[in-house]
Design a protein around this motif. Sequence first.
Motif, mmCIF file in Angstrom:
data_model
loop_
_atom_site.group_PDB
_atom_site.id
_atom_site.type_symbol
_atom_site.label_atom_id
_atom_site.label_comp_id
_atom_site.label_asym_id
_atom_site.label_seq_id
_atom_site.Cartn_x
_atom_site.Cartn_y
_atom_site.Cartn_z
ATOM 1 N N UNK A 56 -7.165 16.043 -57.061
ATOM 2 C CA UNK A 56 -6.227 15.461 -58.026
ATOM 3 C C UNK A 56 -6.187 16.250 -59.336
ATOM 4 N N UNK A 57 -5.979 17.551 -59.228
ATOM 5 C CA UNK A 57 -5.851 18.434 -60.382
ATOM 6 C C UNK A 57 -4.561 19.242 -60.237
ATOM 7 N N UNK A 58 -4.177 19.920 -61.304
ATOM 8 C CA UNK A 58 -3.012 20.795 -61.280
ATOM 9 C C UNK A 58 -3.478 22.244 -61.206
ATOM 10 N N UNK A 59 -2.980 22.966 -60.222
ATOM 11 C CA UNK A 59 -3.356 24.363 -60.007
ATOM 12 C C UNK A 59 -2.263 25.257 -60.560
ATOM 13 N N UNK A 60 -2.655 26.210 -61.407
ATOM 14 C CA UNK A 60 -1.690 27.151 -61.968
ATOM 15 C C UNK A 60 -1.542 28.399 -61.112
ATOM 16 N N UNK A 61 -2.623 28.840 -60.487
ATOM 17 C CA UNK A 61 -2.545 30.056 -59.682
ATOM 18 C C UNK A 61 -3.718 30.192 -58.734
ATOM 19 N N UNK A 62 -3.523 31.012 -57.706
ATOM 20 C CA UNK A 62 -4.558 31.257 -56.706
ATOM 21 C C UNK A 62 -4.639 32.751 -56.456
ATOM 22 N N UNK A 63 -5.853 33.278 -56.493
ATOM 23 C CA UNK A 63 -6.093 34.670 -56.132
ATOM 24 C C UNK A 63 -7.058 34.671 -54.953
ATOM 25 N N UNK A 64 -6.752 35.482 -53.937
ATOM 26 C CA UNK A 64 -7.544 35.503 -52.714
ATOM 27 C C UNK A 64 -8.228 36.854 -52.589
ATOM 28 N N UNK A 65 -9.485 36.818 -52.157
ATOM 29 C CA UNK A 65 -10.285 38.025 -52.011
ATOM 30 C C UNK A 65 -10.866 38.057 -50.614
ATOM 31 N N UNK A 66 -10.726 39.176 -49.919
ATOM 32 C CA UNK A 66 -11.335 39.367 -48.603
ATOM 33 C C UNK A 66 -12.516 40.318 -48.751
ATOM 34 N N UNK A 67 -13.715 39.832 -48.439
ATOM 35 C CA UNK A 67 -14.907 40.675 -48.519
ATOM 36 C C UNK A 67 -15.362 41.012 -47.111
ATOM 37 N N UNK A 68 -15.436 42.274 -46.814
ATOM 38 C CA UNK A 68 -15.858 42.713 -45.493
ATOM 39 C C UNK A 68 -17.364 42.552 -45.348
ATOM 40 N N UNK A 69 -17.808 42.189 -44.149
ATOM 41 C CA UNK A 69 -19.229 42.017 -43.888
ATOM 42 C C UNK A 69 -19.946 43.355 -43.836
ATOM 43 N N UNK A 70 -21.164 43.347 -44.328
ATOM 44 C CA UNK A 70 -21.946 44.580 -44.353
ATOM 45 C C UNK A 70 -22.489 44.902 -42.959
ATOM 46 N N UNK A 71 -22.664 46.186 -42.712
ATOM 47 C CA UNK A 71 -23.302 46.651 -41.486
ATOM 48 C C UNK A 71 -24.791 46.777 -41.774
ATOM 49 N N UNK A 72 -25.611 46.053 -41.033
ATOM 50 C CA UNK A 72 -27.052 46.039 -41.266
ATOM 51 C C UNK A 72 -27.792 46.576 -40.051
ATOM 52 N N UNK A 73 -28.858 47.281 -40.307
ATOM 53 C CA UNK A 73 -29.692 47.807 -39.230
ATOM 54 C C UNK A 73 -30.749 46.780 -38.884
ATOM 55 N N UNK A 74 -30.905 46.497 -37.604
ATOM 56 C CA UNK A 74 -31.930 45.575 -37.134
ATOM 57 C C UNK A 74 -32.851 46.319 -36.179
ATOM 58 N N UNK A 75 -33.844 45.610 -35.682
ATOM 59 C CA UNK A 75 -34.788 46.217 -34.756
ATOM 60 C C UNK A 75 -34.091 46.617 -33.450
ATOM 61 N N UNK A 76 -33.053 45.903 -33.092
ATOM 62 C CA UNK A 76 -32.355 46.144 -31.825
ATOM 63 C C UNK A 76 -31.090 46.991 -31.989
ATOM 64 N N UNK A 77 -30.890 47.588 -33.123
ATOM 65 C CA UNK A 77 -29.702 48.404 -33.351
ATOM 66 C C UNK A 77 -29.010 47.979 -34.628
ATOM 67 N N UNK A 78 -27.692 47.944 -34.579
ATOM 68 C CA UNK A 78 -26.906 47.579 -35.747
ATOM 69 C C UNK A 78 -26.267 46.214 -35.534
ATOM 70 N N UNK A 79 -26.167 45.474 -36.623
ATOM 71 C CA UNK A 79 -25.494 44.185 -36.601
ATOM 72 C C UNK A 79 -24.556 44.116 -37.793
ATOM 73 N N UNK A 80 -23.614 43.199 -37.734
ATOM 74 C CA UNK A 80 -22.630 43.081 -38.805
ATOM 75 C C UNK A 80 -22.633 41.652 -39.322
ATOM 76 N N UNK A 81 -22.654 41.505 -40.647
ATOM 77 C CA UNK A 81 -22.522 40.187 -41.255
ATOM 78 C C UNK A 81 -21.065 39.739 -41.154
ATOM 79 N N UNK A 82 -20.842 38.444 -41.299
ATOM 80 C CA UNK A 82 -19.491 37.901 -41.201
ATOM 81 C C UNK A 82 -18.656 38.291 -42.413
ATOM 82 N N UNK A 83 -17.344 38.450 -42.176
ATOM 83 C CA UNK A 83 -16.399 38.658 -43.270
ATOM 84 C C UNK A 83 -16.210 37.332 -44.000
#
Length: 97
Positions: free
Chosen positions: A50-77
């Motif tokens: 129940x508020x008034x919104x003046x504007x919206x800005x959207x940001x997409x952050x890509x998930x990082x590629x991380x090295x694990x014991x079993x190879x490479x894994x990716x975090x979620x976007x």
Amino acid sequence: MNQERIYKVLLGPLVSEKATLAGERGQVVFHVAPDATKPEIKKAVEQLFNVTVEGVQVLNRKGKLKRTMRGFGKRNDIRKAYVQLADGQNIDFLDVE
């Protein structure tokens, strides 16, 4: 917008140091669904809080590629929305009734 879609668009508030600094400028930061659009986010915040919104800005952050014991894994976007509220309005997430 139906009530079910509102809860699918807004996944939750984002609490971080940068989000707290944005809150001082009248902005609130949310995690949003990957397919959410700016008009959907605006309507969802206005109907849910129940508020008034003046504007919206959207940001997409890509998930990082991380090295694990079993190879490479990716975090979620992550997709974040910075919602600018009208002057004098705020959303208090700690006020639980």
